[in-house]
Design an enzyme around this catalytic site. Structure first.
Site, PDB file in Angstrom:
ATOM      1  N   PHE C 141       0.916  -1.287  -0.162  1.00 39.40           N
ATOM      2  CA  PHE C 141       0.088  -0.003  -0.334  1.00 39.40           C
ATOM      3  C   PHE C 141       1.255   1.025  -0.233  1.00 39.40           C
ATOM      4  O   PHE C 141       1.812   1.298   0.148  1.00 39.40           O
ATOM      5  CB  PHE C 141      -1.006  -0.068   0.899  1.00 39.40           C
ATOM      6  CG  PHE C 141      -2.277  -0.158   0.837  1.00 39.40           C
ATOM      7  CD1 PHE C 141      -2.997  -1.102  -0.007  1.00 39.40           C
ATOM      8  CD2 PHE C 141      -3.071   0.617   1.698  1.00 39.40           C
ATOM      9  CE1 PHE C 141      -3.885  -0.987  -0.244  1.00 39.40           C
ATOM     10  CE2 PHE C 141      -4.289   0.255   1.264  1.00 39.40           C
ATOM     11  CZ  PHE C 141      -4.865  -0.732   0.345  1.00 39.40           C
ATOM     12  N   GLN C 255      -8.430  14.778   3.864  1.00 40.20           N
ATOM     13  CA  GLN C 255      -7.568  13.926   2.559  1.00 40.20           C
ATOM     14  C   GLN C 255      -8.406  13.634   1.181  1.00 40.20           C
ATOM     15  O   GLN C 255      -9.393  13.371   1.203  1.00 40.20           O
ATOM     16  CB  GLN C 255      -7.444  11.970   2.901  1.00 40.20           C
ATOM     17  CG  GLN C 255      -6.349  11.762   2.367  1.00 40.20           C
ATOM     18  CD  GLN C 255      -6.145  10.401   2.909  1.00 40.20           C
ATOM     19  OE1 GLN C 255      -6.692   8.994   3.127  1.00 40.20           O
ATOM     20  NE2 GLN C 255      -4.854  10.185   3.370  1.00 40.20           N
ATOM     21  N   HIS C 257      -8.288  11.184  -1.873  1.00 38.61           N
ATOM     22  CA  HIS C 257      -8.220   9.856  -2.483  1.00 38.61           C
ATOM     23  C   HIS C 257      -7.385   9.671  -3.517  1.00 38.61           C
ATOM     24  O   HIS C 257      -8.195  10.390  -4.276  1.00 38.61           O
ATOM     25  CB  HIS C 257      -8.739   8.149  -2.268  1.00 38.61           C
ATOM     26  CG  HIS C 257      -8.501   7.519  -2.486  1.00 38.61           C
ATOM     27  ND1 HIS C 257      -8.317   6.712  -4.024  1.00 38.61           N
ATOM     28  CD2 HIS C 257      -7.941   6.246  -1.592  1.00 38.61           C
ATOM     29  CE1 HIS C 257      -7.596   5.572  -3.222  1.00 38.61           C
ATOM     30  NE2 HIS C 257      -7.608   5.374  -2.326  1.00 38.61           N
ATOM     31  N   LEU C 267     -14.535   4.886  -5.382  1.00 44.79           N
ATOM     32  CA  LEU C 267     -13.592   4.983  -4.307  1.00 44.79           C
ATOM     33  C   LEU C 267     -13.007   3.312  -5.934  1.00 44.79           C
ATOM     34  O   LEU C 267     -14.196   2.307  -5.770  1.00 44.79           O
ATOM     35  CB  LEU C 267     -13.359   4.819  -3.153  1.00 44.79           C
ATOM     36  CG  LEU C 267     -11.676   3.464  -2.804  1.00 44.79           C
ATOM     37  CD1 LEU C 267     -11.001   5.016  -3.143  1.00 44.79           C
ATOM     38  CD2 LEU C 267     -11.728   3.312  -1.401  1.00 44.79           C
ATOM     39  N   GLU C 270      -6.822   1.627  -3.416  1.00 46.35           N
ATOM     40  CA  GLU C 270      -5.421   1.758  -3.556  1.00 46.35           C
ATOM     41  C   GLU C 270      -4.846   0.594  -3.978  1.00 46.35           C
ATOM     42  O   GLU C 270      -3.488   0.110  -4.118  1.00 46.35           O
ATOM     43  CB  GLU C 270      -4.737   2.701  -1.468  1.00 46.35           C
ATOM     44  CG  GLU C 270      -3.041   2.556  -1.645  1.00 46.35           C
ATOM     45  CD  GLU C 270      -2.961   3.912  -0.928  1.00 46.35           C
ATOM     46  OE1 GLU C 270      -3.833   4.970  -1.257  1.00 46.35           O
ATOM     47  OE2 GLU C 270      -2.239   3.684  -0.741  1.00 46.35           O
ATOM     48  N   ARG C 301      -0.580   9.199  -0.114  1.00 45.32           N
ATOM     49  CA  ARG C 301      -2.403   9.783  -0.260  1.00 45.32           C
ATOM     50  C   ARG C 301      -1.866  11.211  -0.601  1.00 45.32           C
ATOM     51  O   ARG C 301      -2.446  11.769  -2.262  1.00 45.32           O
ATOM     52  CB  ARG C 301      -3.368   8.933  -0.621  1.00 45.32           C
ATOM     53  CG  ARG C 301      -3.755   7.854  -0.057  1.00 45.32           C
ATOM     54  CD  ARG C 301      -5.387   7.616   0.619  1.00 45.32           C
ATOM     55  NE  ARG C 301      -5.171   6.228   0.365  1.00 45.32           N
ATOM     56  CZ  ARG C 301      -5.770   5.310   1.256  1.00 45.32           C
ATOM     57  NH1 ARG C 301      -6.860   6.459   2.002  1.00 45.32           N
ATOM     58  NH2 ARG C 301      -6.830   3.966   1.024  1.00 45.32           N
ATOM     59  N   HIS C 369     -12.431  11.956   0.449  1.00 45.16           N
ATOM     60  CA  HIS C 369     -11.726  10.753   0.989  1.00 45.16           C
ATOM     61  C   HIS C 369     -12.486  10.428   2.840  1.00 45.16           C
ATOM     62  O   HIS C 369     -12.914   9.342   2.556  1.00 45.16           O
ATOM     63  CB  HIS C 369     -10.326   9.850   0.199  1.00 45.16           C
ATOM     64  CG  HIS C 369     -10.329   8.219   0.854  1.00 45.16           C
ATOM     65  ND1 HIS C 369     -11.815   7.185   0.088  1.00 45.16           N
ATOM     66  CD2 HIS C 369      -9.674   7.221   1.348  1.00 45.16           C
ATOM     67  CE1 HIS C 369     -11.724   5.855   0.780  1.00 45.16           C
ATOM     68  NE2 HIS C 369     -10.071   6.192   1.177  1.00 45.16           N
ATOM     69  N   ARG C 405      -3.486  10.451   6.325  1.00 45.51           N
ATOM     70  CA  ARG C 405      -3.658   8.927   6.830  1.00 45.51           C
ATOM     71  C   ARG C 405      -3.378   8.368   5.852  1.00 45.51           C
ATOM     72  O   ARG C 405      -3.197   8.186   4.283  1.00 45.51           O
ATOM     73  CB  ARG C 405      -5.046   9.297   7.445  1.00 45.51           C
ATOM     74  CG  ARG C 405      -5.477   7.530   6.826  1.00 45.51           C
ATOM     75  CD  ARG C 405      -6.819   7.014   7.349  1.00 45.51           C
ATOM     76  NE  ARG C 405      -7.694   6.914   6.335  1.00 45.51           N
ATOM     77  CZ  ARG C 405      -7.717   6.028   5.415  1.00 45.51           C
ATOM     78  NH1 ARG C 405      -7.311   5.313   4.963  1.00 45.51           N
ATOM     79  NH2 ARG C 405      -9.006   6.600   4.392  1.00 45.51           N
TER      80      ARG C 405
END
Lengths: 255, 307, 663
Positions: C141, C255, C257, C267, C270, C301, C369, C405
């Site tokens: 990730f 955040q 994404h 979404l 990731e 991100r 996100h 995050r």
């Protein structure tokens, strides 16, 4: 009409389709309310889903219209409703796949909250309690500091396949048996039992599962109409799983 | 590191039980049942709000033997399928026997006589046929009784399922409605037919059967029975296959096979019916006179016993 | 007035809320969960890619442990995180994964032997250890040094939520579905529960509880293009804000994404990039290596999203009728991989885009996100300014994520915080002094106040349309408080939001039903949402630096000297048109990992005066203790063992770190 037909037709005409959305309206909390069909007209746009349609109607035409969406991405199972007679997830239904006249009705079988909104959650909780759809762990304690118990990667994948159920209620709404017999477990329940039966971590045996589904409200009540299998938005292998459970449970009758 | 252990070996009371004893409140972690008890506690499965019987409580407390859920639903379900399978296979064989008329009166006569034991004992015993018919009646009644449990039991239920299949436009669901229709119809038609065969088994004869169909005017009866039987049996066999998962083929393939078989037997049945009607028409002037092939006639005369 | 009394009242039926309730039930307390929707429909189910926990089972995860996870998390947060909390989190995450495994979550498992993967456009053969066969697998990730993200195909959140929800049923957790908390009942010092509206009947009920926990998820719907579910409207944040006492932390940290699909905003995980997917521009060129040579597509991100927007601004976006976008290419992963490990992605592409992702590229754009900000709590999950009020998950600013995050840390936070905060809540309820009699008169006042507010909306003859205000607010936030922020624009946005707040006092409805009434719901929610939006927008205006996801074009550098502190927003004066702000400094002298370069993104920043000294101290301790085990070194740098609940203490076993049998 297929998607391509509609698109081509639209491009040829050089304009967007006018959709006629017929929605079943009824508010059970209002004694004066009577069930009726109400028509809304809306111009189609690109990539329009029924999520967009219903929100546009609520925002611009009728703010009292009730319906349920949560993830609006086909993941949570909130938006199941009858679209032209078939239960499906409205959020991921593109209007371009539908004819000009679209009829929307709430899922049958479940308690109606109002218009297109039904209380699937309440029924599903009852089903979960009735069928004990949680892992019944084996004897002994699990120390969560220790390395986890191993599991065959293929079994893990198979369990995940059955675990993909989103409890949207489409299978129950499509089930002829459930329509007639309100205490019928329904495909969603069978899917859960099949899932835990497959799980090597679960201590239950067929004898235990028979207690849960071994009667006519359970697997022997299923008439194999298999609409559940055909409407499942997650394409769960319900047909083979129910047949499998029936064989295992019938074997209990011979043992 | 005992602190990080979680109690996995024990489970709580099923919720249903907790709700049924509100005065006890929620048992805390120490009052949990052991795993073994929970497995046997499946007897507590009941819809929320329902009352647990004293018997169940006693069983759970160990004051009475654990009762298991009845195995009869499993057996009845198997019985329904097995009787259905038997009837479907019987019906197809029966169709072939009846269709032997297409090979000539003599062929049909031979098959009829075969079942009367003529070629084994050298003499016809029509009551043998009555025995077979009697057995089929028993199977049919058993099947009907099993199947009746699945039928709508009230007008309300009937309306619900009709509305449902109409709205859903789902093939397999609609087929079930046809199964109900044809099953219902067959309960009367097949019963009447079987009664007739049971009481007068000797009437299974190229001419006598043809007379029944033409001169007694029963051809509409047989036409209806034919349609009902073939549809019901074909759909039923298809349903059996998907119900038990054998043969493990796609439903599309199974449906195709089903329609081919139904089509074949319907055509065969219609042609056969037409053949009997033709024979019956030609035989209308000498109704009641049985057919006996010349070669058998000689033998019979020689022995001096007729029908 | 109907009153329901319980021990623990949880607002929100997602993973965090359910896990808190289970923890409370296990300790013998009664717990009621309020949920807008059936709990299995919560937004937790939308987490696709996975949950970070340093199990180190796969080859690419060997050598992983709490220390590496901790450093990744703190770097990801751009040093905004509370490092003690981050330590508690990384220590508990493996336990959470293993607990879920024992509860039935179908984690994907390691297959011993060779398997092919795509890394940096190359087919690579990895050999998994045979002794790891059948253990929980990890994938790559963004922003992580090791493959650490545990997953169940790409339906991880769904699988975790169903497991946890089923356990909640097993433990007799009561869930009151289709109920909504309208206000917290409190006296300015202590929280006693909430006024709750039944969304079906419309009835108002006072729920009184020893402890009240907000686990209501994020505030994605402040923006028009968001990956969040429609119920993520920041109502948990709003409830806390409207107490006037509880603080919201770091609301400006929002955040985006990198891969929301265009135009639906849904979404795609990731995991697509983690498994080897690439970002491409209008020419089909892979552009991330040019901006981020080290981590490429797998930088954090905030960085990837900014680089994407930057690339679009440079004219390399793909023009479409829905605005410019870029491409996510996962065709190189192969059909088998997509159909087995990225099934949800495939479904989303088929249903919402009408494309087969094994054949075609996916149109994506950075999309709102995650809300890093939330109800400010201490490490136990309790609000420092309102006793008896707890928060966990996305609704909380526990402060694990700081200003950005890491992917896979949110769904991990939900269960980990649920476990930890759940224990602390049980401790709280165990204390006799917290069982003081419930203030029924106060509860009645709160119910009456809420009733009056609803009556004003239904019968007040207001002229404003709630749905219009809602979409206007979303537009303002999207336009002014997006990925790139700028002082003037923020100020204009704040002013616009203030006007909306004023107008929201005059909302009317056409339908007058007090029962299920979507118009009424929007009417009372939108005012609260605008307040949360103001806390976000004005907080962003006040923070004159760039940190993590908060990027100010007029102040492009991270400024530890002035801004190594947490923004706290609260609304003491109900009639005010803006929240008040105060700041909570982060103490560099106590940090295990003093601020520095993240390993990706911008390299220049302004140091805090204490940083060099602390760095020297840390270096000295490390060199002094060379040869000692990592636990001792960590203990010397920043002890935290006393902070964890006793039941969750204990070292995590790994293949490479076997536990003594005596433990």
């Amino acid at each position: 009409m297929s998607a391509i037909d509609n698109n081509t037709a639209r491009q040829n005409a050089g304009q967007n389709r006018q959709l006629s959305i017929n929605i079943l309206r009824y508010d059970p909390s209002d004694p004066a309310s009577r069930p009726r069909m109400q028509e809304y007209r809306i111009e189609e746009s690109d990539s329009m889903t029924l999520f967009i349609v219903l929100n546009e109607i609520r925002e611009h035409q009728d703010p009292t219209l009730q319906f349920d969406f949560v993830c609006r991405a086909g993941i949570c199972g909130s938006s199941a409703m009858m679209v032209n007679g078939r239960p499906q997830l409205a959020c991921r239904t593109l209007t371009r796949d539908l004819p000009n006249v679209i009829t929307l009705a709430p899922l049958p079988f479940f308690e109606l909250i109002g218009d297109l909104s039904v209380n699937t959650g309440k029924w599903m909780r009852g089903m979960s309690e009735r069928l004990q759809v949680w892992l019944h762990a084996k004897e002994g304690e699990t120390d969560i500091c220790r390395i986890e118990e191993r599991m065959d990667p293929d079994i893990a994948e198979q369990i995940y396949e059955l675990d993909r159920c989103i409890e949207c209620g489409c299978c129950v709404a499509a089930c002829g048996t459930a329509q007639m017999r309100k205490d019928f477990v329904g495909a969603v329940g069978f899917g859960k039992i099949a899932r835990f039966r497959l799980d090597p971590r679960d201590a239950r045996t067929d004898d235990d599962y028979y207690e849960l589904i071994g009667d006519d409200t359970g697997v022997f009540g299923c008439m194999s109409l298999l609409a559940c299998h055909d409407v499942c938005p997650k394409s769960l292998p319900l047909q083979t799983q129910i047949a499998f459970l029936r064989r295992k449970m019938a074997a209990q009758g011979l043992g | 590191m005992t602190g990080s252990r979680i109690n996995q070996g024990i489970q709580r009371f099923p919720v249903a039980l907790i709700r049924d004893f509100p005065d006890k409140g929620f048992p805390d972690a120490d009052q949990c049942l052991s795993k073994k008890q929970v497995l046997s506690s499946a007897v507590f499965l009941c819809p929320l709000g329902a009352t647990v019987s004293h018997e169940t409580i006693f069983i759970h407390a160990g004051l009475a033997d654990k009762s298991r859920k009845s195995r009869w639903p499993a057996r009845l379900d198997l019985l329904q399928s097995c009787t259905g399978l038997f009837l479907a296979i019987f019906m197809w064989l029966h169709m072939f026997f009846v269709a032997s008329i297409l090979l000539g009166e003599s062929a049909m006569w031979s098959i009829a006589k075969f079942f009367e034991g003529y070629f084994i004992f050298g003499k016809a015993y029509p009551w043998l046929v009555s025995c077979v018919v009697g057995f089929v009646v028993l199977v049919l009644v058993a099947h009907a009784l099993m199947a009746l449990r699945k039928f709508p039991v009230s007008y309300q239920q009937w309306r619900t399922i009709r509305a449902h299949t109409k709205v859903m436009r789902h093939g397999d669901s609609t087929l079930w409605i046809w199964q109900v229709y044809t099953g219902f119809l067959m309960f009367f038609l097949a019963s009447a037919h079987l009664y007739q065969m049971f009481v007068w088994p000797q009437d299974i004869n190229p001419y006598l059967s043809a007379d029944r169909i033409w001169s007694d005017g029963l051809w509409p009866f047989y036409l209806a029975l034919l349609l009902a039987v073939e549809l019901h049996g074909g759909i039923g066999l298809y349903r059996l296959a998907v119900k038990w998962g054998w043969p493990n083929a796609s439903r599309e393939a199974l449906r195709k096979v089903k329609w081919i078989l139904t089509g074949f037997f319907l055509v065969l049945g219609l042609v056969t019916l037409a053949a009997y009607m033709k024979i019956g028409y030609e035989h209308r002037t000498s109704v009641g006179e049985p057919y006996t092939p010349t070669w058998a006639l000689e033998k019979n005369e020689h022995r001096g016993d007729g029908q | 007035m109907k009153t329901i009394m319980t021990d623990v009242l949880v607002v929100g039926g997602g993973l965090a809320g359910l896990r808190i309730a289970i923890a409370a039930r296990k300790r013998g307390h009664e717990a009621i969960v309020l949920s807008l929707v059936p709990p299995k429909r919560s937004h937790s189910s939308a987490a696709q890619g996975g949950m970070q926990a340093s199990l180190g089972n796969v080859t690419k995860g060997t050598g992983d442990n709490e220390d590496v996870h901790f450093e990744d998390t703190v770097r990801g947060s751009d040093w905004g995180a509370d490092q003690i909390v981050a330590r508690m989190f990384v220590d508990t995450a493996p336990k959470a994964v293993r607990e879920l495994a024992s509860w039935g979550t179908p984690w994907s498992r390691v297959r011993g032997g060779d398997h092919e993967v795509i890394i940096n456009e190359q087919k690579v053969t990895l050999t998994e250890r045979m002794e790891a066969h059948g253990l929980i697998a990890q994938r790559d990730f963004g922003g992580t040094k090791k493959w650490r993200t545990c997953y169940a195909a790409d339906g991880t959140g769904h699988a975790m939520l169903f497991t946890t929800s089923n356990q909640a049923v097993c433990h007799g957790v009561e869930v009151h579905e289709r109920t909504e908390a309208l206000a917290l009942i409190h006296d300015g010092e202590r929280c006693y529960g909430a006024v709750v509206r039944n969304l079906i009947t419309g009835e108002l009920v006072a729920y009184l509880a020893k402890a009240t926990a907000i686990a209501a998820g994020g505030a994605g719907r402040l923006y028009s293009a968001t990956t969040s579910a429609v119920i993520c409207e920041g109502m948990g944040h709003g409830l806390a804000l409207e107490t006037g006492v509880a603080r919201l932390g770091n609301m400006e940290a929002v955040q985006f994404h990198p891969t929301g699909i265009v135009p639906a905003g849904i979404l795609v995980t990731e995991g697509c990039r983690g498994d080897g997917g690439l970002l491409r521009d209008v020419d089909g060129e892979r552009f991330m290596p040019h901006y981020e040579p080290e981590k490429k597509e797998l930088a954090s991100r905030d960085v990837v999203s900014r680089r994407m927007e930057e690339h679009i601004r440079s004219g390399k976006g793909v023009q479409s009728r829905f605005g410019p976008h870029l491409w996510l290419d996962i065709t190189l992963l192969g059909r088998h991989h997509i159909e087995h490990n990225l099934r949800e992605v495939k479904e989303i592409c088929e249903y919402f885009l009408g494309i087969d992702p094994a054949e075609k590229w996916i149109p994506v754009r950075p999309t709102q996100h995650y809300t890093m900000g939330g109800v400010r709590t201490d490490h136990t999950g309790q609000s420092p300014s309102l006793k008896g009020l707890f928060a966990a998950g996305e609704a909380a600013c526990w402060d694990l994520h700081g200003f950005n995050r890491l992917g896979g840390n949110s769904v991990a936070e939900t269960v980990v915080a649920g476990m930890i905060v759940g224990e602390f809540i049980a401790d709280f309820c165990d204390k006799p002094e917290n069982s003081a009699p419930f203030p029924l008169t106060l509860a009645r006042e709160f119910v009456q106040r809420e009733e009056a507010k609803l009556a004003a909306i239904l019968d007040g003859g207001g002229s404003e349309n709630a749905f219009k205000l809602y979409s206007e607010m979303q537009e303002v936030m999207t336009r002014h408080v997006g990925i790139f922020r700028q002082g003037d624009a923020l100020l204009a946005g704040v002013a616009h939001l203030q006007r909306l707040l004023e107008r929201s006092a005059d909302i009317g409805t056409s339908g007058k039903s007090r029962a299920a009434n979507p118009e009424l719901v929007m009417a009372y929610r939108v005012r609260r949402m605008i307040k949360v939006a103001l806390a976000t927008a004005h907080g962003a205006y006040l923070r004159t630096e760039s940190r993590g996801a908060h990027f100010r074009e007029d102040f492009p550098h991270r400024n530890d000297q002035e801004w190594l502190k947490r923004t706290l927003a609260f609304w003491p004066d109900e009639t005010a048109s803006l929240p008040s702000f105060e700041y909570e400094p982060l103490d560099v002298t106590k940090m295990e990992l003093p601020p520095g370069w993240r390993g990706y993104g911008a390299k220049d920043y302004i140091d805090h005066p204490d940083t060099p000294r602390r760095q020297q101290e840390v270096d000295a301790i490390r060199s002094q203790m060379e040869g000692r085990d990592r636990f001792a070194v960590q203990e010397a740098l920043m002890p935290y063992a006393d902070k964890l609940p006793a039941s969750l203490a204990g070292r995590n076993e790994r293949l490479d770190e076997p536990l003594e049998t005596s433990q």
